[in-house]
Design a protein around this motif. Structure first.
Motif, PDB file in Angstrom:
ATOM      1  N   TRP A  88       0.954  -1.055  -0.021  1.00  0.00           N
ATOM      2  CA  TRP A  88      -0.170  -0.026  -0.174  1.00  0.00           C
ATOM      3  C   TRP A  88       0.947   1.202   0.033  1.00  0.00           C
ATOM      4  CZ3 TRP A  88      -3.543   1.532   4.681  1.00  0.00           C
ATOM      5  CH2 TRP A  88      -4.350   2.628   4.069  1.00  0.00           C
ATOM      6  N   ARG A  89       1.942   1.112   0.927  1.00  0.00           N
ATOM      7  CA  ARG A  89       2.957   2.390   0.968  1.00  0.00           C
ATOM      8  C   ARG A  89       3.698   2.797  -0.414  1.00  0.00           C
ATOM      9  NH1 ARG A  89       7.873   1.101   4.470  1.00  0.00           N
ATOM     10  NH2 ARG A  89       8.105  -0.253   2.728  1.00  0.00           N
ATOM     11  N   ASN A  90       3.837   1.469  -1.116  1.00  0.00           N
ATOM     12  CA  ASN A  90       4.471   1.663  -2.481  1.00  0.00           C
ATOM     13  C   ASN A  90       3.650   2.149  -3.492  1.00  0.00           C
ATOM     14  OD1 ASN A  90       6.921   0.764  -1.391  1.00  0.00           O
ATOM     15  ND2 ASN A  90       6.882  -1.477  -1.953  1.00  0.00           N
ATOM     16  N   GLU A  91       2.227   1.603  -3.582  1.00  0.00           N
ATOM     17  CA  GLU A  91       1.298   2.161  -4.341  1.00  0.00           C
ATOM     18  C   GLU A  91       1.014   3.743  -3.999  1.00  0.00           C
ATOM     19  OE1 GLU A  91      -3.365   1.424  -5.356  1.00  0.00           O
ATOM     20  OE2 GLU A  91      -2.329  -0.158  -4.615  1.00  0.00           O
ATOM     21  N   LEU A  92       0.891   4.076  -2.481  1.00  0.00           N
ATOM     22  CA  LEU A  92       0.805   5.330  -2.519  1.00  0.00           C
ATOM     23  C   LEU A  92       1.620   6.389  -2.984  1.00  0.00           C
ATOM     24  CD1 LEU A  92      -0.608   5.643   1.165  1.00  0.00           C
ATOM     25  CD2 LEU A  92      -1.859   6.058  -0.690  1.00  0.00           C
ATOM     26  N   THR A  93       2.945   5.794  -3.010  1.00  0.00           N
ATOM     27  CA  THR A  93       4.138   6.758  -3.488  1.00  0.00           C
ATOM     28  C   THR A  93       3.893   7.088  -4.972  1.00  0.00           C
ATOM     29  OG1 THR A  93       5.319   5.019  -3.751  1.00  0.00           O
ATOM     30  CG2 THR A  93       5.601   6.180  -1.774  1.00  0.00           C
ATOM     31  N   CYS A  94       3.042   6.315  -5.700  1.00  0.00           N
ATOM     32  CA  CYS A  94       3.055   6.462  -7.281  1.00  0.00           C
ATOM     33  C   CYS A  94       1.884   7.332  -7.566  1.00  0.00           C
ATOM     34  CB  CYS A  94       2.951   5.319  -7.832  1.00  0.00           C
ATOM     35  SG  CYS A  94       4.466   4.017  -7.795  1.00  0.00           S
ATOM     36  N   ASP A 118       2.097  13.819   1.969  1.00  0.00           N
ATOM     37  CA  ASP A 118       3.027  13.497   2.561  1.00  0.00           C
ATOM     38  C   ASP A 118       2.280  12.776   3.873  1.00  0.00           C
ATOM     39  OD1 ASP A 118       4.928  14.026   1.010  1.00  0.00           O
ATOM     40  OD2 ASP A 118       5.575  16.109   1.957  1.00  0.00           O
ATOM     41  N   THR A 119       1.227  13.488   4.176  1.00  0.00           N
ATOM     42  CA  THR A 119       0.301  12.865   5.840  1.00  0.00           C
ATOM     43  C   THR A 119       0.054  11.439   5.072  1.00  0.00           C
ATOM     44  OG1 THR A 119      -0.282  15.140   5.675  1.00  0.00           O
ATOM     45  CG2 THR A 119      -1.535  13.460   7.189  1.00  0.00           C
ATOM     46  N   MET A 120      -0.482  11.257   4.400  1.00  0.00           N
ATOM     47  CA  MET A 120      -0.897   9.829   3.970  1.00  0.00           C
ATOM     48  C   MET A 120       0.028   8.783   3.985  1.00  0.00           C
ATOM     49  SD  MET A 120      -3.269  10.851   0.565  1.00  0.00           S
ATOM     50  CE  MET A 120      -4.015   9.271   0.364  1.00  0.00           C
ATOM     51  N   ILE A 121       1.241   9.130   3.457  1.00  0.00           N
ATOM     52  CA  ILE A 121       2.388   8.211   3.414  1.00  0.00           C
ATOM     53  C   ILE A 121       2.735   8.263   4.858  1.00  0.00           C
ATOM     54  CG2 ILE A 121       4.689   7.866   2.508  1.00  0.00           C
ATOM     55  CD1 ILE A 121       4.092   9.291   0.017  1.00  0.00           C
ATOM     56  N   ASN A 122       3.096   9.284   5.354  1.00  0.00           N
ATOM     57  CA  ASN A 122       3.432   9.208   6.835  1.00  0.00           C
ATOM     58  C   ASN A 122       2.767   8.323   7.618  1.00  0.00           C
ATOM     59  OD1 ASN A 122       5.799  10.866   6.196  1.00  0.00           O
ATOM     60  ND2 ASN A 122       4.765  12.631   6.735  1.00  0.00           N
ATOM     61  N   ARG A 123       1.429   8.446   7.806  1.00  0.00           N
ATOM     62  CA  ARG A 123       0.472   7.581   8.376  1.00  0.00           C
ATOM     63  C   ARG A 123       0.646   6.284   8.133  1.00  0.00           C
ATOM     64  NH1 ARG A 123      -5.418   9.879   8.469  1.00  0.00           N
ATOM     65  NH2 ARG A 123      -5.638   8.436  10.142  1.00  0.00           N
TER      66      ARG A 123
END
Length: 63
Positions: free
Chosen positions: A24-30, A36-41
């Motif tokens: 999920w984290r890897n998908e969010l970065t794309c 940044d808040t979403m990735i940080n959470r």
């Protein structure tokens, strides 16, 4: 009432959850709409889960 927990099954489930969070984290970065808040959470939860897995797995590795 307290039920016994199968540590092996629980650790397997937790490790699978960590793998899902990593994907999920890897998908969010794309995604361009990701903040940044979403990735940080997600990253914070991933890190917390990794620490819990290490804590629960430590006695098993020591045995």
């Amino acid at each position: 009432m307290c039920l016994p927990i199968d540590d092996t099954a629980m650790l397997c489930w937790l490790k699978n959850q960590r793998a899902v969070l990593e994907a999920w984290r890897n998908e969010l970065t794309c995604r361009p709409e990701t903040t940044d808040t979403m990735i940080n959470r997600v990253e914070q939860h991933y890190n917390w889960l990794s620490e819990e897995i290490s804590r629960l797995d430590a006695p098993r590795r020591a045995a």
